[in-house]
Design an enzyme around this catalytic site. Structure first.
Site, PDB file in Angstrom:
ATOM      1  N   SER A 130       0.827   4.248   1.161  1.00 31.27           N
ATOM      2  CA  SER A 130       1.122   4.983   2.394  1.00 31.27           C
ATOM      3  C   SER A 130       2.139   4.246   3.257  1.00 31.27           C
ATOM      4  CB  SER A 130      -0.166   5.205   3.187  1.00 31.27           C
ATOM      5  OG  SER A 130      -0.738   3.973   3.569  1.00 31.27           O
ATOM      6  N   LYS A 131       2.342   2.939   3.015  1.00 28.83           N
ATOM      7  CA  LYS A 131       3.307   2.159   3.775  1.00 28.83           C
ATOM      8  C   LYS A 131       4.569   1.868   2.972  1.00 28.83           C
ATOM      9  CE  LYS A 131      -0.388  -0.145   6.357  1.00 28.83           C
ATOM     10  NZ  LYS A 131      -0.194   0.600   7.580  1.00 28.83           N
ATOM     11  N   SER A 132       4.674   2.488   1.797  1.00 25.22           N
ATOM     12  CA  SER A 132       5.775   2.196   0.883  1.00 25.22           C
ATOM     13  C   SER A 132       6.778   3.335   0.877  1.00 25.22           C
ATOM     14  CB  SER A 132       5.212   1.988  -0.535  1.00 25.22           C
ATOM     15  OG  SER A 132       6.230   2.033  -1.489  1.00 25.22           O
ATOM     16  N   LYS A 159       0.840  -1.186   0.000  1.00 21.37           N
ATOM     17  CA  LYS A 159       0.000   0.000   0.000  1.00 21.37           C
ATOM     18  C   LYS A 159       0.881   1.243   0.000  1.00 21.37           C
ATOM     19  CE  LYS A 159      -3.278   2.474   2.931  1.00 21.37           C
ATOM     20  NZ  LYS A 159      -3.922   2.521   4.260  1.00 21.37           N
TER      21      LYS A 159
END
Length: 312
Positions: free
Chosen positions: A237-239, A235
């Site tokens: 936002s988590k990358s 995802k």
């Protein structure tokens, strides 16, 4: 009986600048609201002050303005609405639908079965606190039932809450109200009729609908837009690829998001943000939004690609 007027919303968390994945959700939500001559609100979900970044809310609002995403009514902050969440929690207590819980995460992990999102709470405190234990959190009693929620993009989701999720946390051990409770209370209090958001929240929707039932609140319609993944498949936002969008040059990102949302290419290349939206809003077609995720940096096949070649 006439349906209530359309009211949509975009609810970012102020944990950093707006990245492309969140922008995609904002654009889809905004376009759907304006195409239906509806209202569009912005709510800052800053309930967890430990994760909030100073100034991120102002940066997000400034970015939305640069992309032509103008909201109606005053921006709402969750951190200023705790009395509403407490009132909802007390209603659930009085109805016998919630209970105090003394369990730690380690205890739940040791005793609970593994579910799709981690250990499922085993119900240790459902019948009362164990001897010599003090309450840490508050939980919702979840019925042994399967719940189905339709979705305009993903087709819907079916979830057996007791088997797949377990009794929900309503107030956390650190004293913060849980996201699931806050978002349900906020959507009802703001009169939201249409929730258009990212597909990462699809799995949360049945528990929110269940909470709406417990509190006697109306259920909005749902549409979960495709996620944008980083090159590593995570995802956005988590990358590590979650770079903020550039508000000084909004048109390229607007046009890219429009393509990824499966929409028909605009008839004329827009010269600025205003002319982009003048063309985009009348042509918005939610039936063209693809259900699958998009990987950043690679060409994806969406609904628009199935009908016509995508512009390069």
């Amino acid at each position: 009986m006439n349906a209530p007027p359309y009211r949509g919303r975009f609810a970012p968390s102020p944990t950093g600048p707006l990245h492309f994945g969140s922008l995609l959700a904002a654009i889809g939500s905004f376009a759907d609201a304006r195409a239906h001559q509806g209202g569009w609100l912005v709510r800052i979900e800053d309930l967890d002050r430990n994760r909030a970044v100073a100034g991120a809310d102002r940066a997000i609002l400034s970015t939305l303005e640069a992309f032509g995403l103008d909201w109606d009514e005053t921006v709402v902050y969750q951190s200023q609405r705790r009395a509403l969440y407490q009132a909802a929690l007390e209603q659930l207590r009085e109805s016998g639908l919630s209970y105090p819980c003394a369990c730690t995460r380690r205890e739940i992990a040791a005793r609970g079965l593994q579910g799709p999102e981690g250990p499922i709470y085993p119900g240790t405190c459902r019948a009362g606190l164990p001897p010599n234990r003090s309450p840490r959190s508050e939980r919702l009693r979840v019925a042994d039932m399967e719940l189905s929620v339709p979705d305009a993009v993903q087709g819907g989701i079916v979830q057996h809450l007791a088997r797949e999720v377990g009794d929900l946390v309503l107030r956390r051990a650190d004293g913060f109200y849980a996201y699931q409770l806050a978002v349900v209370v906020d959507d009802a209090e703001q009169g939201i009729t249409q929730v258009v958001r990212g597909a990462d929240l699809l799995a949360s929707t049945p528990r929110q609908v269940y909470l709406q039932r417990c509190l006697g609140l109306p259920r909005p319609a749902y549409a979960h837009l495709p996620l944008v993944l980083g090159d590593d498949g995570r995802k956005l936002s988590k990358s590590l690829a979650a770079a903020p969008v550039d508000p000084s040059n909004p048109l390229p990102a607007l046009e890219r998001a429009w393509r990824l949302l499966g929409q028909t290419p605009l008839a004329e290349p827009p010269s600025d943000v205003e002319t982009f939206w003048q063309q985009a809003i009348p042509s918005w077609d939610p039936s063209r939004v693809p259900s699958g995720p998009h990987r950043l940096g690679s060409r994806q096949t969406g609904a628009a690609d199935r009908h016509a070649p995508a512009p390069q």
